[in-house]
Structure formats: structure tokens, C-alpha cells
Design a protein around this motif. Structure first.
Motif, PDB file in Angstrom:
ATOM      1  N   SER A 105       0.940  -1.235  -0.014  1.00 11.23           N
ATOM      2  CA  SER A 105       0.200   0.098   0.107  1.00 11.23           C
ATOM      3  C   SER A 105       0.837   1.189   0.076  1.00 11.23           C
ATOM      4  CB  SER A 105      -0.895   0.060   1.198  1.00 11.23           C
ATOM      5  OG  SER A 105      -0.236  -0.003   2.644  1.00 11.23           O
ATOM      6  N   ILE A 106       0.316   2.398  -0.595  1.00 12.19           N
ATOM      7  CA  ILE A 106       0.807   3.677  -0.419  1.00 12.19           C
ATOM      8  C   ILE A 106      -0.213   4.541  -0.076  1.00 12.19           C
ATOM      9  CG2 ILE A 106       1.848   5.459  -1.739  1.00 12.19           C
ATOM     10  CD1 ILE A 106       3.298   3.226  -3.628  1.00 12.19           C
ATOM     11  N   ILE A 141       8.450  -4.185   5.094  1.00 15.39           N
ATOM     12  CA  ILE A 141       8.676  -2.952   5.950  1.00 15.39           C
ATOM     13  C   ILE A 141       7.241  -1.963   5.845  1.00 15.39           C
ATOM     14  CG2 ILE A 141      11.053  -3.140   5.797  1.00 15.39           C
ATOM     15  CD1 ILE A 141      11.045  -0.700   3.916  1.00 15.39           C
ATOM     16  N   LEU A 142       7.341  -1.217   6.838  1.00 10.70           N
ATOM     17  CA  LEU A 142       6.070  -0.187   6.719  1.00 10.70           C
ATOM     18  C   LEU A 142       7.242   1.355   6.991  1.00 10.70           C
ATOM     19  CD1 LEU A 142       3.367   1.067   6.980  1.00 10.70           C
ATOM     20  CD2 LEU A 142       3.594   1.161   9.207  1.00 10.70           C
ATOM     21  N   ILE A 156       4.010   3.661   3.433  1.00 15.13           N
ATOM     22  CA  ILE A 156       4.265   2.726   2.264  1.00 15.13           C
ATOM     23  C   ILE A 156       4.546   1.148   2.987  1.00 15.13           C
ATOM     24  CG2 ILE A 156       5.847   2.146   0.358  1.00 15.13           C
ATOM     25  CD1 ILE A 156       6.504   5.370   0.271  1.00 15.13           C
ATOM     26  N   ARG A 157       4.039   0.716   2.485  1.00 15.29           N
ATOM     27  CA  ARG A 157       4.244  -1.038   2.856  1.00 15.29           C
ATOM     28  C   ARG A 157       4.753  -1.605   1.784  1.00 15.29           C
ATOM     29  NH1 ARG A 157       1.672  -4.138   7.265  1.00 15.29           N
ATOM     30  NH2 ARG A 157       0.395  -2.763   8.342  1.00 15.29           N
ATOM     31  N   CYS A 158       5.762  -2.360   1.716  1.00 15.90           N
ATOM     32  CA  CYS A 158       6.427  -3.091   0.854  1.00 15.90           C
ATOM     33  C   CYS A 158       6.997  -4.344   1.146  1.00 15.90           C
ATOM     34  CB  CYS A 158       7.363  -2.051  -0.204  1.00 15.90           C
ATOM     35  SG  CYS A 158       8.912  -1.615   0.522  1.00 15.90           S
ATOM     36  N   THR A 159       7.291  -5.109   0.600  1.00 19.58           N
ATOM     37  CA  THR A 159       7.924  -6.471   0.572  1.00 19.58           C
ATOM     38  C   THR A 159       9.168  -6.623  -0.301  1.00 19.58           C
ATOM     39  OG1 THR A 159       5.924  -7.224   1.277  1.00 19.58           O
ATOM     40  CG2 THR A 159       7.698  -8.895   0.771  1.00 19.58           C
ATOM     41  N   MET A 160      10.434  -6.766   0.200  1.00 21.31           N
ATOM     42  CA  MET A 160      11.536  -6.910  -0.771  1.00 21.31           C
ATOM     43  C   MET A 160      12.332  -8.374  -0.386  1.00 21.31           C
ATOM     44  SD  MET A 160      13.533  -3.841   1.016  1.00 21.31           S
ATOM     45  CE  MET A 160      12.395  -2.742   1.387  1.00 21.31           C
TER      46      MET A 160
END
Length: 175
Positions: A105-106, A141-142, A156-160
């Protein structure tokens, strides 16, 4: 010569070192919070250039007369520019990133204007195995952006994927 004498450098050979940034996948734990410094001040010129480069013709970003007649009263900074700057601010911590695999999400929480300074903070939400390859692991991470008034402006929620310690492609063993 002791290859681990300088922990901020990768030993490449006799009297040869390369600077080392970021944390290995194994260094991350759920609940860790990182404050990424320094902050970045975004100018209206940065904003106009982003709009021109991305063909964004929304008048709210660059037409001051138009913006005066909106609830914001000033031109808003383009969302893509905010996301770019926040992601750029975290590079040293997550330098060993192989790639981003998901944007969860952003969320824009408050307006950002020319002259605002953004600060980034990230929290580790998930750390787990990557079942598709053994050289990297998953981390979610958030990432939170705040302005100079400590008002949260973006999340921003992203997975890396991050490389594991022994699989970093530009480590000494690969030279």
C-alpha cells in the motif's frame, strides 16, 4: 591480513577493500525501527520537473493561482516524487535489496508542499524465508514519511528480497 579487520568494508585482496553498506538479511528482526537521516527538503522546482518528466498535468501540482482555490491553498507535491524520495532515503539500510516484490500500500496522510522537509522511518513487520531461492530472504517494512513539523505525511508497505550474508553478488568471494 585479517579480512574482518574493517567491518564497514569488504576485503577484496591485499590492501584492497570496498565500502559495505546496508544490513544482511540475517540482521533484520521483526519490530526493528530505523530512522533514516538526513531529511530531504523538496522544492517546488523539484515538483515541477517531476510533473514535466511524468507528463502529469494536474494543475494542483504547479499552478499556484489554481491551488489558491482548493482546500490546500498551495501547490501539492506530486505523490510519485514523495515516494521516490522516501525510498531513496532508506537505501543505506536496505542496500542489499535484491528487488521489491510487492507494494502492499501507499497511503498519503497529509499534504506535502514545496519547502517541506521529509524524514523517513521504517519498521520491520515480517522476516521470513524465500522459498523460491536460497540466496535471499523476504522482509516486509512499513516506511513512514514525516515533515519538519513531525506530521506523518505518507505510509508505504512493501515487501522485498534481501541477500543473505553469504550470497551478496558483489562480495569478496565473487571477485
Amino acid at each position: 591480513m585479517d579480512r574482518y579487520r574493517f567491518p564497514a568494508y569488504i576485503f577484496l585482496g591485499n590492501n584492497r577493500y570496498r565500502e559495505r553498506y546496508g544490513l544482511d538479511f540475517e540482521d533484520f528482526k521483526v519490530g526493528q525501527v530505523f530512522r533514516h537521516r538526513p531529511g530531504v527538503t523538496i522544492s517546488q522546482q523539484d515538483n515541477v520537473e517531476e510533473c514535466v518528466n511524468t507528463f502529469n498535468q494536474a494543475m494542483i501540482h504547479f499552478d499556484e493561482y489554481y491551488a489558491e482555490h482548493t482546500e490546500f491553498k498551495r501547490p501539492l507535491i506530486n505523490t510519485t516524487l514523495i515516494v521516490q524520495r522516501l525510498m531513496g532515503m532508506i537505501w543505506k539500510t536496505y542496500y542489499r535489496r535484491k528487488r521489491i516484490v510487492e507494494w502492499g500500500s501507499i497511503d498519503m496522510l497529509a499534504p506535502v508542499f514545496g519547502g517541506d522537509t521529509l524524514y523517513a522511518e521504517s519498521e520491520v513487520l515480517f522476516v521470513g524465508a524465500n522459498l523460491k531461492d536460497s540466496e535471499s530472504g523476504l522482509i516486509e517494512i512499513l516506511l513512514s514519511g514525516s515533515n519538519q513539523k513531525q506530521q506523518k505525511t505518507c505510509e508505504i508497505r512493501c515487501t522485498m528480497l534481501l541477500y543473505k550474508r553469504e550470497h551478496l553478488p558483489f562480495s569478496a568471494k565473487n571477485y
